[in-house]
Design a protein around this motif. Structure first.
Motif, short mmCIF file in Angstrom:
data_model
loop_
_atom_site.label_atom_id
_atom_site.label_comp_id
_atom_site.label_asym_id
_atom_site.label_seq_id
_atom_site.Cartn_x
_atom_site.Cartn_y
_atom_site.Cartn_z
N GLY A 51 -5.41 -12.48 -5.50
CA GLY A 51 -6.63 -12.17 -6.24
C GLY A 51 -7.83 -12.28 -5.32
N CYS A 52 -8.98 -12.61 -5.88
CA CYS A 52 -10.20 -12.76 -5.09
C CYS A 52 -10.42 -14.23 -4.74
CB CYS A 52 -11.40 -12.22 -5.87
SG CYS A 52 -11.25 -10.46 -6.27
N ASP A 53 -10.91 -14.46 -3.53
CA ASP A 53 -11.26 -15.81 -3.08
C ASP A 53 -12.49 -15.70 -2.19
OD1 ASP A 53 -10.30 -15.00 -0.52
OD2 ASP A 53 -8.31 -15.80 -0.94
N SER A 54 -12.80 -16.76 -1.47
CA SER A 54 -14.02 -16.78 -0.64
C SER A 54 -14.00 -15.73 0.47
CB SER A 54 -14.21 -18.17 -0.03
OG SER A 54 -13.12 -18.48 0.84
N GLN A 55 -12.83 -15.19 0.79
CA GLN A 55 -12.70 -14.21 1.88
C GLN A 55 -12.57 -12.77 1.39
OE1 GLN A 55 -13.04 -15.10 5.07
NE2 GLN A 55 -13.22 -17.25 4.54
N GLY A 56 -12.61 -12.57 0.08
CA GLY A 56 -12.48 -11.22 -0.47
C GLY A 56 -11.32 -11.12 -1.43
N CYS A 57 -10.90 -9.88 -1.73
CA CYS A 57 -9.84 -9.63 -2.70
C CYS A 57 -8.66 -8.94 -2.01
CB CYS A 57 -10.36 -8.74 -3.82
SG CYS A 57 -11.78 -9.45 -4.69
N GLY A 58 -7.45 -9.20 -2.53
CA GLY A 58 -6.25 -8.74 -1.85
C GLY A 58 -5.65 -7.44 -2.34
N GLY A 59 -6.25 -6.82 -3.34
CA GLY A 59 -5.70 -5.57 -3.87
C GLY A 59 -6.00 -4.38 -2.98
N GLN A 72 0.73 -2.88 4.68
CA GLN A 72 -0.05 -1.65 4.79
C GLN A 72 0.88 -0.49 5.09
OE1 GLN A 72 -3.69 -2.01 7.10
NE2 GLN A 72 -3.04 -0.24 8.29
N SER A 73 0.84 0.55 4.29
CA SER A 73 1.64 1.75 4.56
C SER A 73 1.13 2.42 5.83
CB SER A 73 1.54 2.74 3.39
OG SER A 73 2.10 2.19 2.22
N CYS A 74 2.05 2.95 6.61
CA CYS A 74 1.66 3.62 7.86
C CYS A 74 0.73 4.80 7.59
CB CYS A 74 2.90 4.09 8.62
SG CYS A 74 3.95 2.72 9.18
N ASP A 75 0.90 5.46 6.45
CA ASP A 75 0.03 6.60 6.12
C ASP A 75 -1.17 6.16 5.26
OD1 ASP A 75 1.15 6.15 3.61
OD2 ASP A 75 2.07 8.13 3.47
N LEU A 76 -1.35 4.86 5.10
CA LEU A 76 -2.47 4.23 4.38
C LEU A 76 -2.47 4.51 2.87
CD1 LEU A 76 -5.37 4.67 6.95
CD2 LEU A 76 -3.80 2.74 6.66
N THR A 77 -1.34 4.97 2.32
CA THR A 77 -1.24 5.09 0.87
C THR A 77 -0.96 3.72 0.26
OG1 THR A 77 1.12 5.63 1.03
CG2 THR A 77 -0.44 7.49 0.91
N ASP A 78 -1.14 3.60 -1.02
CA ASP A 78 -1.01 2.34 -1.74
C ASP A 78 0.46 1.89 -1.85
OD1 ASP A 78 -1.26 0.13 -3.40
OD2 ASP A 78 -2.11 1.24 -5.07
N PRO A 79 0.82 0.75 -1.25
CA PRO A 79 2.19 0.25 -1.36
C PRO A 79 2.47 -0.53 -2.65
CG PRO A 79 0.95 -1.17 0.10
CD PRO A 79 0.02 -0.05 -0.31
N THR A 80 1.43 -0.79 -3.44
CA THR A 80 1.55 -1.66 -4.63
C THR A 80 2.69 -1.25 -5.57
OG1 THR A 80 -0.82 -2.10 -4.50
CG2 THR A 80 0.27 -2.68 -6.56
N PRO A 81 2.89 0.03 -5.89
CA PRO A 81 3.95 0.37 -6.84
C PRO A 81 5.36 -0.07 -6.41
CG PRO A 81 2.49 2.24 -6.56
CD PRO A 81 2.11 1.21 -5.51
N ASN A 82 5.56 -0.30 -5.12
CA ASN A 82 6.88 -0.71 -4.63
C ASN A 82 7.11 -2.21 -4.74
OD1 ASN A 82 7.58 1.98 -3.66
ND2 ASN A 82 5.93 1.63 -2.22
N LEU A 83 6.06 -2.95 -4.98
CA LEU A 83 6.19 -4.40 -5.07
C LEU A 83 6.74 -4.81 -6.42
CD1 LEU A 83 2.84 -5.33 -3.35
CD2 LEU A 83 5.13 -5.55 -2.39
N GLN A 103 -12.97 -0.44 3.37
CA GLN A 103 -12.03 -0.63 2.27
C GLN A 103 -10.77 -1.33 2.78
OE1 GLN A 103 -14.66 0.38 0.11
NE2 GLN A 103 -12.82 0.50 -1.13
N HIS A 104 -10.16 -2.12 1.93
CA HIS A 104 -8.90 -2.80 2.23
C HIS A 104 -7.77 -1.80 2.00
CE1 HIS A 104 -5.80 -6.07 1.12
NE2 HIS A 104 -6.02 -6.16 2.41
N MET A 105 -7.17 -1.32 3.06
CA MET A 105 -6.18 -0.26 2.96
C MET A 105 -4.74 -0.78 2.91
SD MET A 105 -8.18 2.14 2.52
CE MET A 105 -6.99 3.44 2.37
N GLY A 106 -4.58 -2.00 2.47
CA GLY A 106 -3.26 -2.59 2.29
C GLY A 106 -3.28 -3.44 1.04
N VAL A 107 -2.26 -4.24 0.88
CA VAL A 107 -2.17 -5.17 -0.24
C VAL A 107 -1.69 -6.51 0.30
CG1 VAL A 107 0.17 -4.47 -0.91
CG2 VAL A 107 -1.37 -5.41 -2.62
N ASP A 108 -2.25 -7.59 -0.23
CA ASP A 108 -1.92 -8.93 0.22
C ASP A 108 -0.98 -9.60 -0.78
OD1 ASP A 108 -3.72 -8.45 2.26
OD2 ASP A 108 -5.35 -9.55 1.31
#
Length: 153
Positions: free
Chosen positions: A37-45, A142-153, A54-59
């Motif tokens: 989620g979000c913390d003092s360093q930013g958000c992981g989505g 982070q996907s190599c093509d910078l697409t959203d990896p979230t649906p695979n998680l 922009q954050h081009m990966g997911v944490d």
């Protein structure tokens, strides 16, 4: 008779596609792949704002020192460094296979090349707290093509 065969083939394709899309658990000690989620360093989505970029990966939440697993069957292609500055968390790998190509950062890999199986140990999470005090420790994916990896998680 033909209708049953067609239905069976379609059902098999749907089941295998759904199974292929779901990656393995990324981190030991976590019951599921939870996005930071979000913390003092930013958000992981994915695509969240990071100041001027922009954050081009997911944490994926993971405790420092935890075992990190391969999300899919394939191979480790090479080392991948997120910063290139040699700090305590400047390490990771690029993986490919099963129709995916991703980079996983902040891990000390067990190897930098070679085959991997889904769920196999590929490394240990590095000490994020040494670099980012108060951050929720995580593996960056982070996907190599910078697409959203979230649906695979």
């Amino acid at each position: 008779m033909k209708m049953h065969r067609v239905t069976a083939v379609i059902l098999a394709i749907v089941i295998s596609s759904a199974a292929a899309a779901q990656w393995a658990k990324i981190c030991s000690g976590q019951p599921a792949n939870k996005i930071r989620g979000c913390d003092s360093q930013g958000c992981g989505g994915y695509n969240r704002s990071r100041g001027r970029r922009q954050h081009m990966g997911v944490d994926v939440v993971c405790e420092d020192g935890s075992v990190v697993y391969a999300p899919f069957t394939g191979k480790i292609d090479r080392q991948a460094r997120p910063y290139g500055n040699g700090n305590a968390i400047d390490n990771g790998v690029q993986l490919s296979g099963s129709g995916f190509c991703i980079k996983m950062f902040y891990i000390k890999p067990v190897k930098y090349r070679g085959p991997i199986m889904k769920g196999e140990k590929i490394g240990i999470l590095l000490p994020m707290q040494r670099v980012y005090r108060g951050i929720t420790s995580h593996v960056h994916i982070q996907s190599c093509d910078l697409t959203d990896p979230t649906p695979n998680l």
